[in-house]
Design a protein around this motif. Structure first.
Motif, mmCIF file in Angstrom:
data_model
loop_
_atom_site.group_PDB
_atom_site.id
_atom_site.type_symbol
_atom_site.label_atom_id
_atom_site.label_comp_id
_atom_site.label_asym_id
_atom_site.label_seq_id
_atom_site.Cartn_x
_atom_site.Cartn_y
_atom_site.Cartn_z
ATOM 1 N N ALA A 114 141.389 43.513 162.095
ATOM 2 C CA ALA A 114 141.620 42.158 162.590
ATOM 3 C C ALA A 114 140.372 41.307 162.387
ATOM 4 O O ALA A 114 140.461 40.143 161.970
ATOM 5 C CB ALA A 114 142.010 42.191 164.061
ATOM 6 N N ALA A 115 139.212 41.872 162.657
ATOM 7 C CA ALA A 115 137.957 41.142 162.466
ATOM 8 C C ALA A 115 137.748 40.836 160.984
ATOM 9 O O ALA A 115 137.284 39.749 160.627
ATOM 10 C CB ALA A 115 136.786 41.944 163.009
ATOM 11 N N GLU A 116 138.103 41.759 160.119
ATOM 12 C CA GLU A 116 137.959 41.563 158.678
ATOM 13 C C GLU A 116 138.894 40.456 158.184
ATOM 14 O O GLU A 116 138.491 39.625 157.380
ATOM 15 C CB GLU A 116 138.253 42.862 157.933
ATOM 16 C CG GLU A 116 138.103 42.770 156.450
ATOM 17 C CD GLU A 116 136.673 42.566 155.978
ATOM 18 O OE1 GLU A 116 136.492 41.996 154.892
ATOM 19 O OE2 GLU A 116 135.754 42.969 156.699
ATOM 20 N N SER A 117 140.113 40.436 158.678
ATOM 21 C CA SER A 117 141.049 39.403 158.217
ATOM 22 C C SER A 117 140.631 38.022 158.717
ATOM 23 O O SER A 117 140.802 37.030 158.017
ATOM 24 C CB SER A 117 142.472 39.729 158.666
ATOM 25 O OG SER A 117 142.585 39.671 160.064
ATOM 26 N N LYS A 118 140.027 37.940 159.899
ATOM 27 C CA LYS A 118 139.518 36.653 160.391
ATOM 28 C C LYS A 118 138.361 36.189 159.531
ATOM 29 O O LYS A 118 138.245 35.005 159.237
ATOM 30 C CB LYS A 118 139.069 36.778 161.844
ATOM 31 C CG LYS A 118 140.207 36.872 162.827
ATOM 32 C CD LYS A 118 139.686 36.987 164.242
ATOM 33 C CE LYS A 118 140.818 37.181 165.224
ATOM 34 N NZ LYS A 118 140.334 37.362 166.591
ATOM 35 N N GLU A 178 141.223 55.952 167.979
ATOM 36 C CA GLU A 178 140.919 55.693 166.570
ATOM 37 C C GLU A 178 141.765 54.540 166.058
ATOM 38 O O GLU A 178 141.270 53.640 165.377
ATOM 39 C CB GLU A 178 141.211 56.925 165.710
ATOM 40 C CG GLU A 178 140.206 58.019 165.820
ATOM 41 C CD GLU A 178 140.557 59.198 164.921
ATOM 42 O OE1 GLU A 178 141.200 59.004 163.870
ATOM 43 O OE2 GLU A 178 140.187 60.323 165.279
ATOM 44 N N ARG A 179 143.043 54.586 166.372
ATOM 45 C CA ARG A 179 143.975 53.556 165.904
ATOM 46 C C ARG A 179 143.575 52.178 166.434
ATOM 47 O O ARG A 179 143.543 51.192 165.694
ATOM 48 C CB ARG A 179 145.400 53.922 166.341
ATOM 49 C CG ARG A 179 146.453 52.985 165.875
ATOM 50 C CD ARG A 179 146.524 53.012 164.378
ATOM 51 N NE ARG A 179 147.336 51.905 163.916
ATOM 52 C CZ ARG A 179 148.104 51.935 162.865
ATOM 53 N NH1 ARG A 179 148.159 53.016 162.132
ATOM 54 N NH2 ARG A 179 148.814 50.908 162.531
ATOM 55 N N ALA A 180 143.234 52.100 167.720
ATOM 56 C CA ALA A 180 142.824 50.829 168.313
ATOM 57 C C ALA A 180 141.528 50.331 167.677
ATOM 58 O O ALA A 180 141.378 49.129 167.388
ATOM 59 C CB ALA A 180 142.650 50.985 169.819
ATOM 60 N N TYR A 181 140.598 51.234 167.442
ATOM 61 C CA TYR A 181 139.317 50.868 166.828
ATOM 62 C C TYR A 181 139.519 50.333 165.414
ATOM 63 O O TYR A 181 138.972 49.297 165.052
ATOM 64 C CB TYR A 181 138.395 52.090 166.825
ATOM 65 C CG TYR A 181 137.074 51.856 166.144
ATOM 66 C CD1 TYR A 181 136.071 51.114 166.774
ATOM 67 C CD2 TYR A 181 136.810 52.370 164.880
ATOM 68 C CE1 TYR A 181 134.857 50.895 166.159
ATOM 69 C CE2 TYR A 181 135.603 52.151 164.258
ATOM 70 C CZ TYR A 181 134.626 51.412 164.903
ATOM 71 O OH TYR A 181 133.424 51.199 164.277
ATOM 72 N N LEU A 182 140.317 51.030 164.625
ATOM 73 C CA LEU A 182 140.565 50.599 163.243
ATOM 74 C C LEU A 182 141.354 49.291 163.193
ATOM 75 O O LEU A 182 141.088 48.437 162.348
ATOM 76 C CB LEU A 182 141.271 51.701 162.465
ATOM 77 C CG LEU A 182 140.430 52.969 162.255
ATOM 78 C CD1 LEU A 182 141.267 54.059 161.605
ATOM 79 C CD2 LEU A 182 139.181 52.691 161.456
ATOM 80 N N ASP A 183 142.311 49.127 164.098
ATOM 81 C CA ASP A 183 143.048 47.858 164.175
ATOM 82 C C ASP A 183 142.098 46.705 164.492
ATOM 83 O O ASP A 183 142.214 45.615 163.930
ATOM 84 C CB ASP A 183 144.154 47.928 165.223
ATOM 85 C CG ASP A 183 145.331 48.773 164.774
ATOM 86 O OD1 ASP A 183 145.457 49.029 163.555
ATOM 87 O OD2 ASP A 183 146.124 49.185 165.647
ATOM 88 N N LYS A 184 141.146 46.947 165.395
ATOM 89 C CA LYS A 184 140.165 45.931 165.758
ATOM 90 C C LYS A 184 139.302 45.569 164.546
ATOM 91 O O LYS A 184 139.045 44.394 164.289
ATOM 92 C CB LYS A 184 139.295 46.456 166.898
ATOM 93 C CG LYS A 184 138.254 45.502 167.388
ATOM 94 C CD LYS A 184 137.455 46.130 168.516
ATOM 95 C CE LYS A 184 136.248 45.298 168.871
ATOM 96 N NZ LYS A 184 135.418 45.937 169.889
ATOM 97 N N LEU A 185 138.856 46.568 163.790
ATOM 98 C CA LEU A 185 138.055 46.309 162.591
ATOM 99 C C LEU A 185 138.846 45.514 161.554
ATOM 100 O O LEU A 185 138.320 44.584 160.947
ATOM 101 C CB LEU A 185 137.590 47.624 161.963
ATOM 102 C CG LEU A 185 136.475 48.376 162.658
ATOM 103 C CD1 LEU A 185 136.183 49.680 161.912
ATOM 104 C CD2 LEU A 185 135.222 47.535 162.752
#
Length: 53
Positions: free
Chosen positions: A44-48, A35-42
């Motif tokens: 990161a994509a949002e900040s880009k 969950e943590r890895a998935y949310l971190d990925k989301l």
């Protein structure tokens, strides 16, 4: 006493609940680490995406 006026989007709560339900369905069977890895990925994509605008 001061009054603050906020501009709100029609159906905002409905849209937020929809997003919450979609996220819950996606992470339902994941471990905490997944969950943590998935949310971190989301995030990161949002900040880009924010930097591109």
């Amino acid at each position: 006493m001061t009054t603050t006026t906020y501009k709100s989007e029609k159906g905002l709560v409905k849209n937020l609940r929809k997003i919450r339900d979609e996220l819950s369905a996606e992470i339902k069977n994941m471990s905490f680490e997944q969950e943590r890895a998935y949310l971190d990925k989301l995030l990161a994509a949002e900040s880009k995406a924010d930097y591109r605008e």
